[in-house]
Design a protein around this motif. Structure first.
Motif, PDB file in Angstrom:
ATOM      1  N   TYR A 220      64.968 -60.052 -54.647  1.00  0.00           N
ATOM      2  CA  TYR A 220      64.447 -61.368 -55.009  1.00  0.00           C
ATOM      3  C   TYR A 220      65.582 -62.348 -55.301  1.00  0.00           C
ATOM      4  CZ  TYR A 220      59.518 -60.055 -55.240  1.00  0.00           C
ATOM      5  OH  TYR A 220      58.238 -59.675 -54.923  1.00  0.00           O
ATOM      6  N   ALA A 227      59.920 -65.400 -53.455  1.00  0.00           N
ATOM      7  CA  ALA A 227      59.667 -65.406 -54.894  1.00  0.00           C
ATOM      8  C   ALA A 227      58.261 -65.871 -55.244  1.00  0.00           C
ATOM      9  CB  ALA A 227      60.699 -66.286 -55.591  1.00  0.00           C
ATOM     10  N   ASP A 228      57.568 -66.556 -54.334  1.00  0.00           N
ATOM     11  CA  ASP A 228      56.249 -67.136 -54.645  1.00  0.00           C
ATOM     12  C   ASP A 228      55.126 -66.475 -53.865  1.00  0.00           C
ATOM     13  OD1 ASP A 228      57.053 -68.004 -52.209  1.00  0.00           O
ATOM     14  OD2 ASP A 228      56.592 -70.133 -52.532  1.00  0.00           O
ATOM     15  N   SER A 229      55.320 -65.219 -53.495  1.00  0.00           N
ATOM     16  CA  SER A 229      54.318 -64.549 -52.668  1.00  0.00           C
ATOM     17  C   SER A 229      53.828 -63.257 -53.311  1.00  0.00           C
ATOM     18  CB  SER A 229      54.905 -64.245 -51.280  1.00  0.00           C
ATOM     19  OG  SER A 229      53.984 -63.531 -50.479  1.00  0.00           O
ATOM     20  N   TRP A 230      52.499 -63.051 -53.281  1.00  0.00           N
ATOM     21  CA  TRP A 230      51.917 -61.781 -53.710  1.00  0.00           C
ATOM     22  C   TRP A 230      50.716 -61.476 -52.814  1.00  0.00           C
ATOM     23  CZ3 TRP A 230      53.919 -58.213 -56.791  1.00  0.00           C
ATOM     24  CH2 TRP A 230      53.129 -57.084 -57.050  1.00  0.00           C
TER      25      TRP A 230
END
Length: 235
Positions: A220, A227-230
């Motif tokens: 990361y 960093a903004d993905s799930w």
């Protein structure tokens, strides 16, 4: 710079430069520190100051430049001698130069900021800054030498280079970040458990970290994973 008549301000001496030309009322770059050992102290101090600095004639011709100034152009300090500041920096507003010209004509001693821009010799990018011009030297010598200090306007920091990770390594890291076990990662990617561990070991050595948690965190930080993905995904 056309701020005065250069004829009455003969060239000053500088380290590693040619001897100054003869003429009345010579202008030494060391200004009030031109006598005795103080001159050497001035030049040594100039070399060590990280701020880009140049001492020039009233018309803008450079007498001496410190290493910080020369670095902007990718040359040695002595190679800037004889160049003109207006060949190096482009002023945003001509009226700022007229203010300096009038001040020099009237014998005023003050600092005058000039907004300038130039093209970097390092990467060709357009840079901006403020050149502070200050008449210096013996008040009886007209026109005086000019001390120019540059304050570089810092723009947005350059993008951080991404770390190297193969597509397979990136997918392994994304699955590991989501909590998948080694067996689950292998089944998802068609790898054996030993194959998954082989890739994780190579990444640990390359990035100099130990353990799966540290590997994911480093991925990361280095921008390998978004960093903004799930669920976790490659950047």
């Amino acid at each position: 710079m056309n701020i005065g008549h250069a004829d009455s301000a003969p060239d000053g001496d500088s380290a590693g430069a040619h001897p100054p030309s003869a003429g009345p009322a010579p202008v030494d770059p060391a200004g009030p520190y031109a006598d005795g050992p103080w001159r050497n102290y001035f030049l040594i101090l100039l070399d060590r100051i990280p701020t880009p600095i140049a001492v020039c004639r009233a018309d803008g011709e450079v007498l001496i430049a410190n290493p910080a100034m020369a670095t902007l152009w990718g040359v040695a300090p002595g190679q800037l001698r004889g160049r003109n500041l207006l060949d190096l920096f482009r002023p945003r507003a001509k009226e700022q130069l007229r203010r300096i010209e009038e001040a020099v004509r009237l014998g005023r001693r003050s600092r005058y900021p000039v907004e300038v821009h130039w093209r970097s010799a390092a990467d060709g990018a357009e840079r901006e800054g403020e050149l502070t011009v200050d008449p210096v030297g013996d008040a009886s010598v007209q026109p005086p030498a000019l001390l120019a200090l540059l304050r570089v306007t810092e723009g947005a920091p350059p993008p951080r280079p991404r770390a190297t990770a193969s597509p397979v390594e990136t997918r392994i890291l994304a699955l590991a970040a989501g909590g998948a076990t080694t067996a689950a990662i292998g089944a998802s990617l068609g790898l054996t458990v030993d194959g998954v561990n082989y890739h994780l070991t190579r990444l640990s050595r390359r990035w100099r970290v130990q353990g799966r948690t540290a590997l994911v965190a480093k991925a990361y930080v280095l921008g390998v994973l978004a960093a903004d993905s799930w669920p976790p995904a490659p950047a």
